[in-house]
Design a protein around this motif. Sequence first.
Motif, PDB file in Angstrom:
ATOM      1  N   GLY A 146      68.656  36.750  36.381  1.00 45.52           N
ATOM      2  CA  GLY A 146      68.176  35.468  37.122  1.00 45.52           C
ATOM      3  C   GLY A 146      66.845  35.963  37.824  1.00 45.52           C
ATOM      4  N   ARG A 147      66.991  37.275  38.413  1.00 42.04           N
ATOM      5  CA  ARG A 147      66.019  37.870  39.350  1.00 42.04           C
ATOM      6  C   ARG A 147      64.563  38.018  38.551  1.00 42.04           C
ATOM      7  NH1 ARG A 147      65.220  43.671  41.944  1.00 42.04           N
ATOM      8  NH2 ARG A 147      63.336  43.315  42.887  1.00 42.04           N
ATOM      9  N   VAL A 148      63.577  37.356  39.026  1.00 44.28           N
ATOM     10  CA  VAL A 148      62.158  37.214  38.318  1.00 44.28           C
ATOM     11  C   VAL A 148      60.957  37.721  39.432  1.00 44.28           C
ATOM     12  CG1 VAL A 148      62.976  35.871  36.639  1.00 44.28           C
ATOM     13  CG2 VAL A 148      61.941  34.714  38.487  1.00 44.28           C
ATOM     14  N   SER A 149      59.828  37.879  38.695  1.00 43.87           N
ATOM     15  CA  SER A 149      58.614  37.863  39.526  1.00 43.87           C
ATOM     16  C   SER A 149      57.570  37.900  38.652  1.00 43.87           C
ATOM     17  CB  SER A 149      58.931  39.434  40.237  1.00 43.87           C
ATOM     18  OG  SER A 149      57.626  39.520  41.202  1.00 43.87           O
ATOM     19  N   VAL A 150      56.324  38.347  39.192  1.00 48.12           N
ATOM     20  CA  VAL A 150      55.245  38.302  38.490  1.00 48.12           C
ATOM     21  C   VAL A 150      55.103  39.642  38.023  1.00 48.12           C
ATOM     22  CG1 VAL A 150      54.106  36.446  40.140  1.00 48.12           C
ATOM     23  CG2 VAL A 150      54.003  38.915  40.674  1.00 48.12           C
ATOM     24  N   ILE A 151      53.960  39.990  37.038  1.00 46.27           N
ATOM     25  CA  ILE A 151      53.766  41.234  36.185  1.00 46.27           C
ATOM     26  C   ILE A 151      53.181  42.246  37.234  1.00 46.27           C
ATOM     27  CG2 ILE A 151      52.577  42.133  34.396  1.00 46.27           C
ATOM     28  CD1 ILE A 151      54.622  40.189  33.484  1.00 46.27           C
ATOM     29  N   ALA A 152      53.566  43.404  37.073  1.00 50.81           N
ATOM     30  CA  ALA A 152      53.210  44.733  37.800  1.00 50.81           C
ATOM     31  C   ALA A 152      53.097  45.950  37.361  1.00 50.81           C
ATOM     32  CB  ALA A 152      53.751  44.623  39.287  1.00 50.81           C
ATOM     33  N   GLY A 153      52.296  46.912  37.403  1.00 49.32           N
ATOM     34  CA  GLY A 153      52.321  48.119  36.955  1.00 49.32           C
ATOM     35  C   GLY A 153      51.425  49.018  37.496  1.00 49.32           C
ATOM     36  N   PHE A 154      51.523  50.338  37.441  1.00 45.08           N
ATOM     37  CA  PHE A 154      50.751  51.250  37.634  1.00 45.08           C
ATOM     38  C   PHE A 154      49.289  51.516  37.031  1.00 45.08           C
ATOM     39  CE2 PHE A 154      54.951  53.079  38.948  1.00 45.08           C
ATOM     40  CZ  PHE A 154      54.707  53.267  40.268  1.00 45.08           C
ATOM     41  N   ILE A 155      48.492  51.831  37.794  1.00 44.63           N
ATOM     42  CA  ILE A 155      47.281  52.034  36.998  1.00 44.63           C
ATOM     43  C   ILE A 155      46.998  53.441  36.528  1.00 44.63           C
ATOM     44  CG2 ILE A 155      44.636  52.182  37.853  1.00 44.63           C
ATOM     45  CD1 ILE A 155      44.990  50.322  40.183  1.00 44.63           C
ATOM     46  N   GLU A 156      46.588  53.609  35.357  1.00 48.17           N
ATOM     47  CA  GLU A 156      46.514  54.727  34.872  1.00 48.17           C
ATOM     48  C   GLU A 156      45.256  55.899  35.156  1.00 48.17           C
ATOM     49  OE1 GLU A 156      47.776  54.239  30.739  1.00 48.17           O
ATOM     50  OE2 GLU A 156      49.807  53.692  31.412  1.00 48.17           O
ATOM     51  N   ALA A 157      45.378  57.045  34.859  1.00 54.12           N
ATOM     52  CA  ALA A 157      44.306  57.912  34.967  1.00 54.12           C
ATOM     53  C   ALA A 157      43.131  57.378  34.166  1.00 54.12           C
ATOM     54  CB  ALA A 157      44.653  59.275  34.743  1.00 54.12           C
ATOM     55  N   GLY A 158      41.897  57.151  34.922  1.00 51.51           N
ATOM     56  CA  GLY A 158      40.808  57.158  34.377  1.00 51.51           C
ATOM     57  C   GLY A 158      40.423  55.407  34.029  1.00 51.51           C
ATOM     58  N   GLU A 159      41.316  54.792  34.906  1.00 56.71           N
ATOM     59  CA  GLU A 159      41.268  53.125  34.166  1.00 56.71           C
ATOM     60  C   GLU A 159      40.866  52.563  35.522  1.00 56.71           C
ATOM     61  OE1 GLU A 159      44.751  50.943  31.945  1.00 56.71           O
ATOM     62  OE2 GLU A 159      45.124  51.706  33.983  1.00 56.71           O
ATOM     63  N   SER A 160      40.098  51.252  35.303  1.00 55.07           N
ATOM     64  CA  SER A 160      39.768  50.414  36.378  1.00 55.07           C
ATOM     65  C   SER A 160      40.748  49.419  37.241  1.00 55.07           C
ATOM     66  CB  SER A 160      38.487  49.639  36.263  1.00 55.07           C
ATOM     67  OG  SER A 160      38.853  48.698  35.245  1.00 55.07           O
ATOM     68  N   VAL A 161      40.620  49.055  38.186  1.00 58.03           N
ATOM     69  CA  VAL A 161      41.902  48.226  38.480  1.00 58.03           C
ATOM     70  C   VAL A 161      41.710  46.906  37.612  1.00 58.03           C
ATOM     71  CG1 VAL A 161      42.570  46.589  40.420  1.00 58.03           C
ATOM     72  CG2 VAL A 161      41.466  48.856  40.802  1.00 58.03           C
ATOM     73  N   GLU A 162      40.808  46.229  37.103  1.00 56.59           N
ATOM     74  CA  GLU A 162      40.652  45.365  36.466  1.00 56.59           C
ATOM     75  C   GLU A 162      41.180  45.732  34.959  1.00 56.59           C
ATOM     76  OE1 GLU A 162      38.232  46.517  37.975  1.00 56.59           O
ATOM     77  OE2 GLU A 162      37.239  45.133  39.361  1.00 56.59           O
ATOM     78  N   GLN A 163      40.771  47.095  34.395  1.00 56.54           N
ATOM     79  CA  GLN A 163      41.331  47.326  33.084  1.00 56.54           C
ATOM     80  C   GLN A 163      43.065  47.109  33.054  1.00 56.54           C
ATOM     81  OE1 GLN A 163      39.203  50.649  32.568  1.00 56.54           O
ATOM     82  NE2 GLN A 163      37.732  50.056  31.151  1.00 56.54           N
ATOM     83  N   ALA A 164      43.454  47.783  34.253  1.00 65.28           N
ATOM     84  CA  ALA A 164      44.817  47.828  34.459  1.00 65.28           C
ATOM     85  C   ALA A 164      45.739  46.550  34.308  1.00 65.28           C
ATOM     86  CB  ALA A 164      45.412  48.695  35.739  1.00 65.28           C
ATOM     87  N   VAL A 165      44.806  45.406  34.960  1.00 66.16           N
ATOM     88  CA  VAL A 165      45.577  44.204  34.816  1.00 66.16           C
ATOM     89  C   VAL A 165      45.655  43.708  33.354  1.00 66.16           C
ATOM     90  CG1 VAL A 165      45.055  41.648  35.572  1.00 66.16           C
ATOM     91  CG2 VAL A 165      44.692  43.349  37.368  1.00 66.16           C
ATOM     92  N   HIS A 166      44.350  43.955  32.833  1.00 65.58           N
ATOM     93  CA  HIS A 166      44.296  43.207  31.422  1.00 65.58           C
ATOM     94  C   HIS A 166      45.596  43.956  30.396  1.00 65.58           C
ATOM     95  CE1 HIS A 166      40.928  40.594  31.410  1.00 65.58           C
ATOM     96  NE2 HIS A 166      40.319  41.464  32.314  1.00 65.58           N
ATOM     97  N   ARG A 167      45.649  45.189  30.913  1.00 62.72           N
ATOM     98  CA  ARG A 167      46.552  46.111  29.873  1.00 62.72           C
ATOM     99  C   ARG A 167      47.959  45.958  30.377  1.00 62.72           C
ATOM    100  NH1 ARG A 167      49.368  50.147  31.508  1.00 62.72           N
ATOM    101  NH2 ARG A 167      47.980  50.580  33.381  1.00 62.72           N
ATOM    102  N   GLU A 168      48.293  45.682  31.563  1.00 61.89           N
ATOM    103  CA  GLU A 168      49.715  45.531  31.888  1.00 61.89           C
ATOM    104  C   GLU A 168      50.108  44.239  31.285  1.00 61.89           C
ATOM    105  OE1 GLU A 168      52.365  47.130  33.276  1.00 61.89           O
ATOM    106  OE2 GLU A 168      51.258  49.089  33.675  1.00 61.89           O
ATOM    107  N   VAL A 169      49.279  43.129  31.511  1.00 62.00           N
ATOM    108  CA  VAL A 169      49.721  41.929  31.073  1.00 62.00           C
ATOM    109  C   VAL A 169      50.138  41.809  29.510  1.00 62.00           C
ATOM    110  CG1 VAL A 169      49.046  39.391  30.983  1.00 62.00           C
ATOM    111  CG2 VAL A 169      48.675  40.541  33.239  1.00 62.00           C
ATOM    112  N   PHE A 170      48.991  42.276  28.817  1.00 63.52           N
ATOM    113  CA  PHE A 170      49.200  42.334  27.348  1.00 63.52           C
ATOM    114  C   PHE A 170      50.338  43.106  26.900  1.00 63.52           C
ATOM    115  CE2 PHE A 170      48.053  43.836  23.150  1.00 63.52           C
ATOM    116  CZ  PHE A 170      47.959  42.696  22.521  1.00 63.52           C
ATOM    117  N   GLU A 171      50.576  44.438  27.573  1.00 66.69           N
ATOM    118  CA  GLU A 171      51.805  45.287  27.098  1.00 66.69           C
ATOM    119  C   GLU A 171      53.035  44.510  27.544  1.00 66.69           C
ATOM    120  OE1 GLU A 171      49.789  49.729  27.993  1.00 66.69           O
ATOM    121  OE2 GLU A 171      51.603  48.915  29.089  1.00 66.69           O
ATOM    122  N   GLU A 172      52.957  43.980  28.635  1.00 66.35           N
ATOM    123  CA  GLU A 172      54.504  43.507  29.130  1.00 66.35           C
ATOM    124  C   GLU A 172      54.543  41.963  28.449  1.00 66.35           C
ATOM    125  OE1 GLU A 172      55.194  43.781  33.236  1.00 66.35           O
ATOM    126  OE2 GLU A 172      54.982  46.096  33.125  1.00 66.35           O
TER     127      GLU A 172
END
Length: 276
Positions: free
Chosen positions: A168-194
Motif C-alpha cells: 500500500g505504500r506508494v510514492s513518485v519515482i526517485a533514484g541516484f544520479i550516476e557518475a557522468g550523468e546530467s540531472v535531466e538524463q538521470a530523470v529520463h533513465r530512472e523513469v525508463f528503468e523503473e
Amino acid sequence: MRNWLERSPLDRLPTGRAEEALAALWRGAVVVEVDGDGAIASQQGRPRPLESPGDRQPADVLLGTVDGVAWFARGVDVVSGESMSWRDTNPDSLDPLATGVALTRWHASQPPCEVCGSATRPDLAGSRRICVGCGNLQFPRIDPCVIVAVTDPDDRLLLARQRQWAKGRVSVIAGFIEAGESVEQAVHREVFEEVGARVTSLSYVGSEPWPMPRSLMLGFEARAEDDEISVDGDEISEGAYYTRSDLAAALGAGEVILPAGASIARALIQRWLSSG
Ligand SMILES: [Zn+2]
C-alpha cells in the motif's frame, strides 16, 4: 516565516578567531542530540568545547545560527528524553536538524583521508575534518538524487511501490544520479528503468536535503508520452496511474499510504492534487 540557517559562521573568520567566536556563540545556544537513526531531541544548554587532541568525548558540531542563536548538534547512541524523527519536525526547523543529522553521522563514520588514508579529526567546530597525517581538509559528501512526479497525457499521476516497502505504500519515482550523468538524463533513465516510460516536458520544482544518509533530492515534474507502464519488478514491484478522485478513494479506503508530510515526495503529490 521560515528561519534559514546561517551556515558555518566560523568559516569567514581569520585564523585564530574561531575559538573566541565560538565562546560567544555558546551563550543561549541550542544543542540538538541526534542518534544514528535520525532521532532527535533538543535542549537548551552549553555545548561542549572545541575538540582538542586527547579528548575522549567528541565536541559538539556547530551547525550555524538561526536568528542570531547558535545551533549545535551532539551525536549520541540514544537520545535522552522524548525524541522524534528529524523528518517529523516543523518544517521551519528542518533546515538545522537535517544539517545536524548529516554532520553527526558523517563525523561518527570517521572517514579516513582521501589523499593519504590517515585518520581525520573534526576541525572548525565540526564543519570540516582535517587529516592528522597530511593536513588535507575534508568536507561532507552529498549524493544527489532525482525525484519526479510523472503524469500521463490525461494528467493522471504515477505512483509506485518499491519492493521493500509495506503493502500500500506508494510514492513518485526517485533514484541516484550516476557518475557522468546530467540531472535531466538521470530523470529520463530512472523513469525508463523503473516503469518503462518515456517522459518529456521536464520541469524543476525544488529540492530537499535527505540526510539518511546523505542525499539531496532534486524534485521534477514530467509528462509521459503515453499511459503505458511496465514495472521493472526489481526495484519497483507495482505501479499505476491515478486520477485525483482515484487517489482520494484509495486513500479513503486505506488502500494506499503516501509519503510523510515533510518530504519532497509528498510535496510533489500535493502539488499535483491541488493543480487539478
Ligand atoms: Zn592525509
